[in-house]
Write a protein that holds these residues in place. Structure first.
Motif, mmCIF file in Angstrom:
data_model
loop_
_atom_site.group_PDB
_atom_site.id
_atom_site.type_symbol
_atom_site.label_atom_id
_atom_site.label_comp_id
_atom_site.label_asym_id
_atom_site.label_seq_id
_atom_site.Cartn_x
_atom_site.Cartn_y
_atom_site.Cartn_z
ATOM 1 N N GLU A 111 0.809 -1.217 0.000
ATOM 2 C CA GLU A 111 0.000 0.000 0.000
ATOM 3 C C GLU A 111 0.843 1.267 0.000
ATOM 4 O O GLU A 111 0.403 2.322 -0.461
ATOM 5 C CB GLU A 111 -0.935 0.015 1.222
ATOM 6 C CG GLU A 111 -1.968 -1.093 1.251
ATOM 7 C CD GLU A 111 -1.401 -2.393 1.807
ATOM 8 O OE1 GLU A 111 -2.152 -3.380 1.868
ATOM 9 O OE2 GLU A 111 -0.201 -2.434 2.170
ATOM 10 N N ILE A 112 2.066 1.175 0.519
ATOM 11 C CA ILE A 112 2.979 2.313 0.586
ATOM 12 C C ILE A 112 4.285 1.910 -0.079
ATOM 13 O O ILE A 112 4.787 0.807 0.169
ATOM 14 C CB ILE A 112 3.262 2.727 2.051
ATOM 15 C CG1 ILE A 112 1.960 3.076 2.770
ATOM 16 C CG2 ILE A 112 4.222 3.906 2.108
ATOM 17 C CD1 ILE A 112 2.156 3.387 4.247
ATOM 18 N N PRO A 113 4.869 2.749 -0.929
ATOM 19 C CA PRO A 113 6.164 2.417 -1.537
ATOM 20 C C PRO A 113 7.233 2.212 -0.462
ATOM 21 O O PRO A 113 7.220 2.886 0.582
ATOM 22 C CB PRO A 113 6.483 3.640 -2.403
ATOM 23 C CG PRO A 113 5.165 4.316 -2.616
ATOM 24 C CD PRO A 113 4.349 4.063 -1.385
ATOM 25 N N VAL A 114 8.158 1.301 -0.711
ATOM 26 C CA VAL A 114 9.210 1.048 0.274
ATOM 27 C C VAL A 114 10.091 2.274 0.490
ATOM 28 O O VAL A 114 10.775 2.390 1.511
ATOM 29 C CB VAL A 114 10.077 -0.154 -0.138
ATOM 30 C CG1 VAL A 114 9.258 -1.427 -0.128
ATOM 31 C CG2 VAL A 114 10.701 0.072 -1.510
ATOM 32 N N SER A 115 10.077 3.198 -0.456
ATOM 33 C CA SER A 115 10.871 4.423 -0.317
ATOM 34 C C SER A 115 10.207 5.447 0.598
ATOM 35 O O SER A 115 10.842 6.413 1.027
ATOM 36 C CB SER A 115 11.092 5.059 -1.693
ATOM 37 O OG SER A 115 9.841 5.319 -2.333
ATOM 38 N N ASP A 116 8.938 5.257 0.920
ATOM 39 C CA ASP A 116 8.211 6.171 1.793
ATOM 40 C C ASP A 116 8.658 5.926 3.237
ATOM 41 O O ASP A 116 8.627 4.784 3.709
ATOM 42 C CB ASP A 116 6.705 5.920 1.665
ATOM 43 C CG ASP A 116 5.861 6.961 2.366
ATOM 44 O OD1 ASP A 116 6.218 7.361 3.498
ATOM 45 O OD2 ASP A 116 4.815 7.360 1.817
ATOM 46 N N PRO A 117 9.071 6.964 3.978
ATOM 47 C CA PRO A 117 9.531 6.778 5.362
ATOM 48 C C PRO A 117 8.507 6.068 6.246
ATOM 49 O O PRO A 117 8.876 5.370 7.193
ATOM 50 C CB PRO A 117 9.780 8.209 5.846
ATOM 51 C CG PRO A 117 10.043 8.999 4.595
ATOM 52 C CD PRO A 117 9.178 8.367 3.544
ATOM 53 N N LEU A 123 6.526 -0.800 9.795
ATOM 54 C CA LEU A 123 7.011 -2.167 9.943
ATOM 55 C C LEU A 123 7.891 -2.319 11.186
ATOM 56 O O LEU A 123 7.827 -3.350 11.872
ATOM 57 C CB LEU A 123 7.777 -2.599 8.699
ATOM 58 C CG LEU A 123 6.914 -2.999 7.503
ATOM 59 C CD1 LEU A 123 7.783 -3.416 6.335
ATOM 60 C CD2 LEU A 123 5.961 -4.129 7.863
ATOM 61 N N ALA A 124 8.708 -1.315 11.476
ATOM 62 C CA ALA A 124 9.550 -1.385 12.673
ATOM 63 C C ALA A 124 8.699 -1.478 13.930
ATOM 64 O O ALA A 124 8.986 -2.276 14.837
ATOM 65 C CB ALA A 124 10.471 -0.167 12.737
#
Length: 241
Positions: free
Chosen positions: A69-75, A81-82
């Motif tokens: 749902e969110i690009p992996v480049s998005d903070p 996930l953390a």
């Protein structure tokens, strides 16, 4: 009270009879099992062990807060996930502090591109963690293809379909044998990269390796969209007697 142990158990590529004896024993004896899944889904790891669990097992589903749902480049991606992995660790640690052992189900091998690695690095200093290796999905894929993946001095490269197209093209061109994982929505980009590297005729797509839905096709004949469990192969043609 003696603290419990967390077992990261590799289930292999998807067929229960490709699990190790140790993995089979731990899964069948487990009082607590944990597994990752997307919200609203059963989870592939949980599907693999269907019918193997004891009647009084306690299941702990760890549902990802975000997948695509969110690009992996998005903070926000790493932030969410953390926080998710931190919650999972707290939950698993609470169980072990009460003397309970926990089996965490892992597709393929726990140390090969799996979510369990993110728990392992956080748990190492906090709990007893043991790893049961498993047959990787890529091993299941090249076995399904009916041909060896490497010969002699062939160099095998493992890539992610999420990589930039130029990087994919360069690495595909420069290797002898190839495995590409995490394809999914990136199939069109991967087709272009394989074509630009001049290797379309040698490329195969394996879907659902070692599962009932297994299918092996040439990349040029594959459908427009690849399922999540898809792996691209280019077999090495190296030195042989």
């Amino acid at each position: 009270m003696t603290p419990g142990t967390i077992h990261g158990v590799g289930l292999g590529p998807g067929a229960t009879d490709l699990m190790s004896v140790r993995a089979d024993r731990l899964v069948r004896q487990a009082r607590h099992i944990a597994y990752f899944r997307k919200a609203g889904r059963a989870g592939q790891a949980r599907k693999i062990v269907e019918g193997m669990l004891r009647a009084d097992v306690c299941e702990h589903a760890m549902e990802y807060p975000v997948t695509t749902e969110i690009p992996v480049s998005d903070p926000r991606y790493n932030q969410q996930l953390a926080a998710f992995y931190a919650r999972c660790v707290d939950h698993l640690r609470a169980l072990t502090r009460n003397g309970e052992d926990v089996v965490v189900l892992c597709e393929g091998d726990p140390f090969f591109y799996g979510s369990f690695m993110h728990l392992y690095t956080r748990l190492q200093a906090q709990a007893e963690v043991q790893i049961v290796p498993g047959i990787t999905g890529m091993s299941g894929a090249w076995t399904a293809s009916g041909a060896p993946i490497t010969w002699g001095d062939d160099v095998l490269t493992v890539l992610m379909g999420t990589m930039p197209e130029d990087d994919l093209t360069r690495r595909i061109r420069d290797t002898d044998a190839l495995v590409v994982m995490k394809i999914g929505r990136h199939l069109d980009k991967l087709r272009r990269a394989v074509a630009a590297a001049g290797r379309t005729d040698a490329a195969w797509l394996v879907e659902y390796a070692a599962m009932p839905e297994q299918r092996v096709t040439r990349l040029c004949d594959a459908a427009a969209v690849a399922p999540y469990f898809s792996i691209l192969l280019i077999h090495g043609q190296g030195r042989r007697p």
